[in-house]
Each structure stands twice: as C-alpha cells, then as structure tokens.
Enzyme design. Structure first.
Site, PDB file in Angstrom:
ATOM      1  N   TYR A  29       0.947  -1.390   0.048  1.00  0.00           N
ATOM      2  CA  TYR A  29      -0.051  -0.006   0.037  1.00  0.00           C
ATOM      3  C   TYR A  29       0.945   1.274   0.141  1.00  0.00           C
ATOM      4  O   TYR A  29       0.614   2.350  -0.484  1.00  0.00           O
ATOM      5  CB  TYR A  29      -0.908   0.088   1.214  1.00  0.00           C
TER       6      TYR A  29
ATOM      7  N   LYS B  79      -3.086   8.250   2.796  1.00  0.00           N
ATOM      8  CA  LYS B  79      -4.513   8.291   3.585  1.00  0.00           C
ATOM      9  C   LYS B  79      -4.200   8.835   4.806  1.00  0.00           C
ATOM     10  O   LYS B  79      -5.137   9.295   5.407  1.00  0.00           O
ATOM     11  CB  LYS B  79      -4.657   6.709   3.512  1.00  0.00           C
TER      12      LYS B  79
HETATM   13  P1  NAD Z   1     -12.256   3.664  -8.499  1.00  0.00           P
HETATM   14  O1  NAD Z   1     -11.174   3.437  -9.178  1.00  0.00           O
HETATM   15  O2  NAD Z   1     -13.844   3.014  -8.999  1.00  0.00           O
HETATM   16  O3  NAD Z   1     -12.389   5.104  -7.771  1.00  0.00           O
HETATM   17  C1  NAD Z   1     -11.493   6.024  -7.648  1.00  0.00           C
HETATM   18  C2  NAD Z   1     -11.627   7.311  -8.512  1.00  0.00           C
HETATM   19  O4  NAD Z   1     -10.659   8.361  -8.444  1.00  0.00           O
HETATM   20  C3  NAD Z   1     -12.238   7.199 -10.043  1.00  0.00           C
HETATM   21  O5  NAD Z   1     -13.481   7.572 -10.534  1.00  0.00           O
HETATM   22  C4  NAD Z   1     -11.099   8.085 -10.696  1.00  0.00           C
HETATM   23  O6  NAD Z   1     -11.714   8.638 -11.807  1.00  0.00           O
HETATM   24  C5  NAD Z   1     -10.891   8.982  -9.781  1.00  0.00           C
HETATM   25  N1  NAD Z   1      -9.601   9.706  -9.714  1.00  0.00           N
HETATM   26  C6  NAD Z   1      -8.453   9.389  -9.881  1.00  0.00           C
HETATM   27  N2  NAD Z   1      -7.529  10.493 -10.231  1.00  0.00           N
HETATM   28  C7  NAD Z   1      -8.342  11.683 -10.269  1.00  0.00           C
HETATM   29  C8  NAD Z   1      -8.199  12.718 -10.386  1.00  0.00           C
HETATM   30  N3  NAD Z   1      -6.983  13.392 -10.819  1.00  0.00           N
HETATM   31  N4  NAD Z   1      -9.262  13.574 -10.588  1.00  0.00           N
HETATM   32  C9  NAD Z   1     -10.577  13.143 -10.453  1.00  0.00           C
HETATM   33  N5  NAD Z   1     -10.926  11.990 -10.294  1.00  0.00           N
HETATM   34  C10 NAD Z   1      -9.728  11.106  -9.898  1.00  0.00           C
HETATM   35  O7  NAD Z   1     -11.857   2.875  -6.832  1.00  0.00           O
HETATM   36  P2  NAD Z   1     -12.576   2.988  -5.639  1.00  0.00           P
HETATM   37  O8  NAD Z   1     -11.861   1.627  -4.777  1.00  0.00           O
HETATM   38  O9  NAD Z   1     -13.810   3.098  -5.559  1.00  0.00           O
HETATM   39  O10 NAD Z   1     -11.830   4.335  -4.985  1.00  0.00           O
HETATM   40  C11 NAD Z   1     -12.643   5.109  -4.231  1.00  0.00           C
HETATM   41  C12 NAD Z   1     -12.013   5.785  -3.157  1.00  0.00           C
HETATM   42  O11 NAD Z   1     -12.069   4.639  -1.998  1.00  0.00           O
HETATM   43  C13 NAD Z   1     -10.586   5.910  -3.126  1.00  0.00           C
HETATM   44  O12 NAD Z   1     -10.086   6.890  -2.146  1.00  0.00           O
HETATM   45  C14 NAD Z   1      -9.996   4.644  -2.330  1.00  0.00           C
HETATM   46  O13 NAD Z   1      -8.487   4.890  -2.092  1.00  0.00           O
HETATM   47  C15 NAD Z   1     -10.972   4.346  -1.334  1.00  0.00           C
HETATM   48  N6  NAD Z   1     -10.863   2.984  -0.718  1.00  0.00           N
HETATM   49  C16 NAD Z   1     -11.073   1.849  -1.715  1.00  0.00           C
HETATM   50  C17 NAD Z   1     -10.761   0.602  -1.231  1.00  0.00           C
HETATM   51  C18 NAD Z   1     -10.901  -0.723  -1.811  1.00  0.00           C
HETATM   52  O14 NAD Z   1     -10.664  -1.609  -1.482  1.00  0.00           O
HETATM   53  N7  NAD Z   1     -11.495  -0.629  -3.354  1.00  0.00           N
HETATM   54  C19 NAD Z   1     -10.635   0.621   0.174  1.00  0.00           C
HETATM   55  C20 NAD Z   1     -10.845   1.512   1.205  1.00  0.00           C
HETATM   56  C21 NAD Z   1     -10.690   2.919   0.396  1.00  0.00           C
END
Ligand code: NAD
Length: 255
Positions: A155, A162
């Site tokens: 990570y 984060k």
């Molecule tokens: P995802 O890929 O569906 O979403 C990530 C989003 O970030 C995408 O829509 C992408 O377009 C956007 N993004 C990236 N760079 C960008 C920029 N410069 N400007 C605007 N948008 C931008 O994946 P996800 O897992 O749904 O991620 C959403 C959030 O949840 C993130 O913060 C991620 O760290 C967090 N998260 C995810 C998990 C997991 O296991 N998937 C766990 C905990 C937290």
C-alpha cells in the site's frame, strides 16, 4: 419521505458501476437525495453519464482534482443550478503503479507528490471550493483505508496519502464545526474496484480480510454506501472529524 429527501449534493469518484462512489450514490438516491456527479476525463464520461442519468441526475461535469479551475467551475455550476448544496462525497485516490510496486524507500519524489496531491490535498481544495455553496449543517465524507495507520503490504505511498487525508479530515472538521459543517471519513475494507487493481497482490488482501475480520467476510459497496449515507444525514448530526470503519471489524483484530 426518505432520510435525504430535499437534500442535494455532489459525488466525486464514480469511474464505473464497481466504484465505491457508485455504491454511495445508489444509497443516497434511494434515500431521496438529488445528485450531481463529476468524471475525470472523456473516456470515463461515457461510463459515468449513463450511470448518473439512471439516478435522474442532470448535472454531470468534468473534474480533474489537480485542476483548480475545473473544481471552481463545478461548484459555480452547482450554485447557478441549485443555489446551495447539503453534502459532498470525495471518493478519489491515485498513485503511480510503479510507486506501489517498489519498496517504499524507493518511492519517487514526483510519485509521492502526485499521490498526496490527488488523494489528500484534493479534499482540502474541494472543501475550499465547496464552502460558498455548502449550507450550514452540510456534511462532507471522504473514503480512506487502514493502510493510513498500519503498514499494509504494497500500500506504501498510498498509506502515507491516506494518513494525510485522515489528518486533513480532523483539521477541516475542527475549522468548520463553527459553521455547522461536518467532515468525516469512511475507512472501507478491501473491495474489488478499478483503483484496487493497481495494488499488488490485492487478491491476498481479500482473502486475509475474510480470514481475520470478525464478520468473516468482505464488505460491499452497498455497505460502505449505507454508512456514508448515515454520516451525510442528520442521523450523524453530532459526529465530526471521525474515521468510521466499514471493514467487518478487521481493524480491531490483532492476528
Ligand atoms: P475507483 O477506481 O472506482 O475510484 C477512484 C476514482 O478516483 C475514480 O473515479 C477515478 O476517476 C478518480 N480519480 C483518480 N484520479 C483523479 C483525479 N486526478 N481527478 C479526479 N478524479 C480522479 O476505486 P474505488 O476503490 O471506488 O476508490 C474510491 C475511494 O475509495 C478511493 O479514495 C480509495 O482509496 C478508497 N478506498 C478503496 C478501497 C478498495 O478496496 N477499493 C478500500 C478503502 C478505501
């Protein structure tokens, strides 16, 4: 009357129907909220627009969070169309795949800056741009992960980002409390999404989560959506500056 009837807000971070932001959007809409969406770029617009329209949204705007002008334009459009908004959902993160593959000590300076800018600073700039339209009593929620406070294999720089994000939640909450604005984070367990695909050995994280989490299973986008709905709603009117875990209890387990 739904929990969010009469409330309007914007969701940043839908890329496709696997996105956590999409799980959040569905819960908010089911509770009666009116939603606006942003998309990162044109290829993603083709995915996001039909999803947004399926929830009766008409405000669907481009926004790369590294581009301050686009962010300002998003909130001025909301002001023009709605006057005020009630909530903002920030579900955005990015780091270079190479930086996540290398040992942490080998993280590049540019990669460090990029991860922190997109994944943490964007909450600060988004909040600043939202303030002129966010009503008193408004609520902001961002998405985080346990890698902020514990080391999680691969990570790396995203964990540092984060940590900065969660600290930003606390500083924003402390500053904006007087205005009746709440800022919180949801810390989700691992979920298969586009962003997760960039993390090496993600499959292993899923199996470890099932093995060690008290609930003995993974969590879904829907469950993260329901917790986010709570934090955005008046049910959480006394809650701010928190990191709320939706991970089947994984974070409490020590082995
Ligand atoms: P995802 O890929 O569906 O979403 C990530 C989003 O970030 C995408 O829509 C992408 O377009 C956007 N993004 C990236 N760079 C960008 C920029 N410069 N400007 C605007 N948008 C931008 O994946 P996800 O897992 O749904 O991620 C959403 C959030 O949840 C993130 O913060 C991620 O760290 C967090 N998260 C995810 C998990 C997991 O296991 N998937 C766990 C905990 C937290």
């Amino acid at each position: 009357m739904g929990l969010m009837s009469g409330k309007k807000g914007i969701i940043f971070g839908v890329a496709n129907d696997k996105s956590i932001a999409w799980g959040v959007a569905q819960q908010l809409r089911a509770a009666g909220a009116e939603l606006a969406f942003t998309y990162l770029n044109e290829p993603l617009e083709r995915r996001v627009r039909p999803l947004a329209e399926s929830l009766d949204s008409t405000i669907i705007l481009p926004c790369d969070v590294q581009n301050e002008d686009e962010m300002v334009a998003v909130f001025s459009e909301l002001e023009k169309q709605w006057g005020e908004i009630d909530f903002v959902v920030h579900a955005i993160a990015f780091a270079n795949r190479e930086d996540l593959k290398r040992p942490f000590s080998q993280t590049s300076r540019d990669g460090f800056r990029l991860a922190l800018d997109v994944s943490a600073y964007s909450l600060v700039s988004m909040t600043r741009c939202a303030l002129p339209v966010l009503r008193k009593g408004g609520s902001i929620v961002t998405m985080t992960y346990l890698g902020s406070v514990r080391t999680v294999p691969a990570y790396n720089v995203m964990g540092v980002a984060k940590a900065a994000l969660e600290s930003s939640v606390r500083y924003l909450a402390a500053e904006l409390g007087e205005q009746g604005i709440r800022v919180n984070a949801v810390s989700a367990g691992p979920i298969r999404t586009l962003a997760a695909a960039g993390i090496a050995d993600f499959k292993k994280k899923l199996s470890v989560a099932v093995e060690r989490a008290p609930l003995k299973r993974l969590v879904s986008q829907e469950e993260v959506g329901k917790a986010t709905l709570y934090l955005l709603s008046d049910l959480a009117s006394g809650v701010t500056g928190e990191v709320h875990y939706v991970d089947g209890g994984f974070n409490i387990a020590a082995g």
